[in-house]
Enzyme design. Structure first.
Site, mmCIF file in Angstrom:
data_model
loop_
_atom_site.group_PDB
_atom_site.id
_atom_site.type_symbol
_atom_site.label_atom_id
_atom_site.label_comp_id
_atom_site.label_asym_id
_atom_site.label_seq_id
_atom_site.Cartn_x
_atom_site.Cartn_y
_atom_site.Cartn_z
ATOM 1 N N GLY A 9 10.145 38.369 35.832
ATOM 2 C CA GLY A 9 9.658 36.912 35.714
ATOM 3 C C GLY A 9 8.156 36.819 35.576
ATOM 4 O O GLY A 9 7.607 37.758 35.904
ATOM 5 N N GLY A 51 13.102 40.217 37.010
ATOM 6 C CA GLY A 51 13.792 39.207 36.313
ATOM 7 C C GLY A 51 14.748 39.867 35.104
ATOM 8 O O GLY A 51 15.784 39.106 35.165
ATOM 9 N N GLU A 54 8.866 45.325 43.023
ATOM 10 C CA GLU A 54 8.304 44.256 43.783
ATOM 11 C C GLU A 54 7.423 44.351 44.947
ATOM 12 O O GLU A 54 6.445 43.272 45.423
ATOM 13 C CB GLU A 54 9.375 43.038 43.986
ATOM 14 C CG GLU A 54 9.703 42.391 42.881
ATOM 15 C CD GLU A 54 11.051 43.206 41.954
ATOM 16 O OE1 GLU A 54 11.319 42.799 41.195
ATOM 17 O OE2 GLU A 54 11.221 44.286 42.695
ATOM 18 N N ASP A 84 14.611 40.852 44.345
ATOM 19 C CA ASP A 84 15.174 39.339 44.174
ATOM 20 C C ASP A 84 16.221 39.357 43.051
ATOM 21 O O ASP A 84 16.606 40.516 42.726
ATOM 22 C CB ASP A 84 14.369 38.315 44.435
ATOM 23 C CG ASP A 84 13.363 38.054 43.182
ATOM 24 O OD1 ASP A 84 13.132 39.205 42.343
ATOM 25 O OD2 ASP A 84 13.032 36.814 42.740
#
Length: 361
Positions: free
Chosen positions: A77, A125, A148, A156
């Site tokens: 992302g 993402g 991350e 996530d």
């Protein structure tokens, strides 16, 4: 999440996602090569729109996700944009993640096959787009990671459900806590990929997938063995033994104690973990253990809770500053040492945000 046509037209005009229907397939091509296809909010909204439209179209039997970048499927992302929004007090960062997590859930439960053609980097993402679909085809250029914890964040986009269900929970923990990059062979061994196809055959594969609804039959004619041997497979015993421990501290101690032919791998792995945010690593450890017994949508709600707590803290902003803004690679984590992580504080990351839980739609 139906969008007004003008909004759709405006997003299409940015050419970050190209949309096509070929034969019986809906094809979404990520086209933001200068950013390695890092997902913007507009890209997330547009992809979701076409998933919704194509679900009720009987002429579309499956969806293909691919990239027009020669280097990446999707590198994650656009966390730099989120960083800027959150630093400025712009509350729309929450909508970015809410829409992304809803898209992850949409893909997971989609009634038609979703096929991802992964020819290069797939991280963050990008894993949320590809990891929950029916088929994940990786070339010899596949480079998978959930990195991350290296920017003070956490795995996530459904990773709390996906990673514990790889070859083993321990393999998922290895990926989450170290942020290590996995090759095509490692990704196939771990259970991330479903098929291996050489990148030079991707054009023909795409064509064949648009001409037939028999996806398994098409893939049987293209898929083969990984281009090289899996490094992780060679260290499976040590990996399983070390990452089966009951805490991050015990994992690190076990890695430090490894000897023999696995020693170099263990030392490198321990070094990677120790370079990450101590709080993020401990939160991620708890997250994956919880996610191992939860349904997918419950995992997304949990991740949304963690997200809010992370963006209230220090380490995400410090990680982005150190890695993407000033690029000194010297993050000032709080706390700095793994020994100083307060486990009671870790528990607070799983509490409902003051504005309420994520509502999936």
């Amino acid at each position: 999440m139906q969008m007004q046509q003008q909004k759709v037209d405006d997003l299409l005009a940015q050419f970050e996602v190209l949309v096509d229907v070929k034969g019986s397939a809906g094809v979404l091509s990520l086209s933001r090569p200068q950013a390695l296809n890092a997902l913007t909010h507009g890209m997330i909204q547009l992809i979701r729109h076409y998933f919704d439209v194509w679900e009720s179209d009987p002429a579309i039997t499956h969806i293909i996700l691919r990239s027009l970048s020669p280097k990446a499927f999707c590198a994650g992302g656009d966390v730099r944009a989120v960083y800027e929004m959150a630093k400025a007090g712009d509350p729309t960062w929450s909508a970015f993640f809410a829409d992304e997590y809803c898209l992850n859930s949409r893909i997971k439960h989609y009634p038609k096959p979703v096929i991802s053609l992964i020819d290069g980097i797939v991280m963050g993402g990008g894993v949320g787009l590809s990891g929950h679909g029916s088929y994940r085809i990786g070339s010899q250029k596949t480079l998978f990671a959930m990195p991350e914890v290296g920017i003070g964040f956490f795995p996530d986009v459904g990773a709390s459900h996906m990673l514990p269900r790889l070859r083993s929970l321990e393999v998922g923990l290895y990926s989450a806590l170290s942020g290590a990059r996995l090759s095509q062979a490692d990704s196939m061994w771990a259970g991330i990929l479903t098929h291996c196809v050489p990148s030079e055959r991707f054009t023909d594969l795409l064509q064949a997938l648009t001409e037939s609804a028999d996806i398994d039959g098409v893939l049987a004619g293209f898929a083969g063995e990984p281009a090289e041997a899996s490094v992780l497979a060679a260290h499976e015993g040590a990996l399983q033994a070390c990452f089966s421990k009951g805490s991050v501290a015990e994992i690190l101690a076990a890695l430090d104690a490894v000897s023999g032919e696995d020693a170099e791998w263990a030392q490198k792995t321990a070094g990677m973990i120790r370079s990450r945010s101590p709080m993020s690593v401990n939160v991620s450890f708890a997250e994956l253990h919880k996610g191992a017994t939860m349904e997918f949508d419950d995992c997304m709600v949990m991740e949304y809770r963690i997200l809010h707590r992370v963006l209230e803290g220090n380490d995400f902003y410090e990680g982005i500053r150190a890695v993407l803004v000033e690029k000194d690679n010297l993050p000032d984590w709080q706390p700095k040492r793994f020994e100083d992580v307060d486990m009671a504080e870790v528990d607070t990351y799983f509490s409902e945000p003051k504005d309420g839980d994520l509502v999936l739609r």
